[in-house]
Design an enzyme around this catalytic site. Structure first.
Site, short mmCIF file in Angstrom:
data_model
loop_
_atom_site.label_atom_id
_atom_site.label_comp_id
_atom_site.label_asym_id
_atom_site.label_seq_id
_atom_site.Cartn_x
_atom_site.Cartn_y
_atom_site.Cartn_z
N LEU A 1 0.85 -1.17 0.00
CA LEU A 1 0.00 0.00 0.00
C LEU A 1 0.90 1.23 0.00
O LEU A 1 1.97 1.22 0.60
CB LEU A 1 -0.91 0.03 1.24
CG LEU A 1 -2.01 -1.04 1.37
CD1 LEU A 1 -2.74 -0.87 2.69
CD2 LEU A 1 -2.98 -0.98 0.21
N ASP A 2 0.45 2.30 -0.65
CA ASP A 2 1.19 3.54 -0.61
C ASP A 2 1.33 4.02 0.83
O ASP A 2 0.49 3.71 1.68
CB ASP A 2 0.46 4.62 -1.43
CG ASP A 2 0.36 4.25 -2.91
OD1 ASP A 2 1.21 3.49 -3.38
OD2 ASP A 2 -0.59 4.73 -3.56
N LYS A 3 2.36 4.79 1.08
CA LYS A 3 2.61 5.30 2.43
C LYS A 3 1.39 6.04 2.97
O LYS A 3 1.03 5.91 4.16
CB LYS A 3 3.83 6.23 2.40
CG LYS A 3 4.18 6.83 3.75
CD LYS A 3 5.42 7.72 3.63
CE LYS A 3 5.78 8.35 4.99
NZ LYS A 3 6.99 9.21 4.89
N THR B 1 -1.75 5.59 2.22
CA THR B 1 -2.97 4.78 2.24
C THR B 1 -3.00 3.90 3.48
O THR B 1 -1.98 3.30 3.85
CB THR B 1 -3.05 3.89 0.98
OG1 THR B 1 -2.96 4.72 -0.18
CG2 THR B 1 -4.35 3.12 0.93
N ARG C 1 -5.48 6.23 -7.52
CA ARG C 1 -5.21 7.67 -7.49
C ARG C 1 -5.10 8.25 -8.90
O ARG C 1 -5.65 9.31 -9.21
CB ARG C 1 -3.94 7.93 -6.68
CG ARG C 1 -4.06 7.46 -5.24
CD ARG C 1 -2.71 7.33 -4.54
NE ARG C 1 -2.07 8.62 -4.34
CZ ARG C 1 -0.89 8.76 -3.75
NH1 ARG C 1 -0.23 7.69 -3.30
NH2 ARG C 1 -0.37 9.96 -3.59
#
Length: 286
Positions: free
Chosen positions: A133-135, A137, A235
């Protein structure tokens, strides 16, 4: 490392060789050592590779340290680990916002992988990243607890057998649910970002369901289900239709507050037991 796995009720009878190669994706080199060392047994009895295995059988595999070298991971803080599901083979966590999934440099010790390594250390287990997961998120994220199950979970992910549902709040009014099919590639001008690139990008598919619209804020609350797993996929896709996610520091022209993207649900069928695992990450965005 020793693993004992009982084959589920719906298991189709096959040979040990077929089980290891086709079902469990054991690398050729490791299969060779299992055979030559006679490190496979069925119901406690030594087994050859041509022996049949059937539903209910307990298959035990004995691995040597050189079969699966253990990665070195600095131990983090166990207090930062929020477990949603765990068994001997896999673990699902609720990742907090603002934390990286894994380290990019060997001396890092404040990523989710570091903290999970500390949590698993007393059990003599090491975590392995299945997806990220993105930082910015938050929410559900799956890790393997041994290198044996890692490629099996990877195959489930690639074959779209792991269901991931996200919550998001976006700018503007989105009037109807839709499926976004746009290829995603790297931004040549900003290495942090991704862009729509129909010529050279990777296929990316996001299903979007509208939950509600708030006229006061001019924000729409939505759910997203991933069919593919490209970097920044949700996104970039939402930005491409003119509805960037609120708080997105990379893609929203006026980011304010946290990135309003949360991996709310993760479902999969356990590769060994056949049970359905459903993890929900509370609290949600709304």
């Amino acid at each position: 490392m020793e693993l004992s796995i009982q084959l589920p009720k719906n298991f189709n009878e096959q040979t040990v060789r077929e089980l290891l190669e086709q079902e469990w994706l054991v690398p050729r080199k490791v299969r060779h050592f299992l055979r030559t060392r006679k490190n496979v047994s069925i119901n406690g009895e030594p087994a050859l590779f041509h022996f049949p295995v059937k539903s209910g059988d307990v298959v035990t595999l004995q691995f040597e340290p050189e079969d699966y070298p253990i990665p070195a991971i600095l131990l983090g803080n166990t207090d930062k680990v929020n477990v949603l599901f765990e068994d001997d083979h896999l673990i699902i966590l609720n990742k907090p916002i603002g934390m990286k999934t894994h380290l990019n440099q060997p001396n890092e010790n404040d990523t989710l992988l570091n903290h999970l390594a500390a949590y698993l250390a007393p059990k003599n287990q090491v975590p392995y990243v299945v997806h990220r997961l993105d930082k910015e998120t938050s929410g559900t994220i799956l890790f393997a607890k041994n290198p044996f199950v890692l490629p099996i979970l990877g195959r489930l992910l690639e074959s779209k057998q792991i269901y991931r549902r996200y919550q998001a709040v976006i700018s503007g009014q989105l009037n109807e649910s839709m499926t976004i099919r746009k290829k995603i590639g790297r931004d040549r001008h900003d290495r942090r970002k991704r862009v729509i690139d129909e010529r050279r990008g990777d296929v990316a598919v996001t299903h979007v369901d509208v939950e509600s619209y708030d006229r006061k804020t001019n924000h729409t609350t939505i759910y997203c289900v991933l069919e593919t797993g490209r970097t920044h996929q949700i996104r970039v896709h939402l930005t491409s239709i003119g509805h960037p996610i609120i708080g997105d520091p990379l893609y929203h022209p006026k980011p304010n507050g946290r990135l309003m993207l949360h991996a709310y649900e993760l479902h999969l069928t356990h590769p060994f037991t056949g049970e359905t695992i459903m993890a929900v990450a509370e609290p949600s965005l709304w």
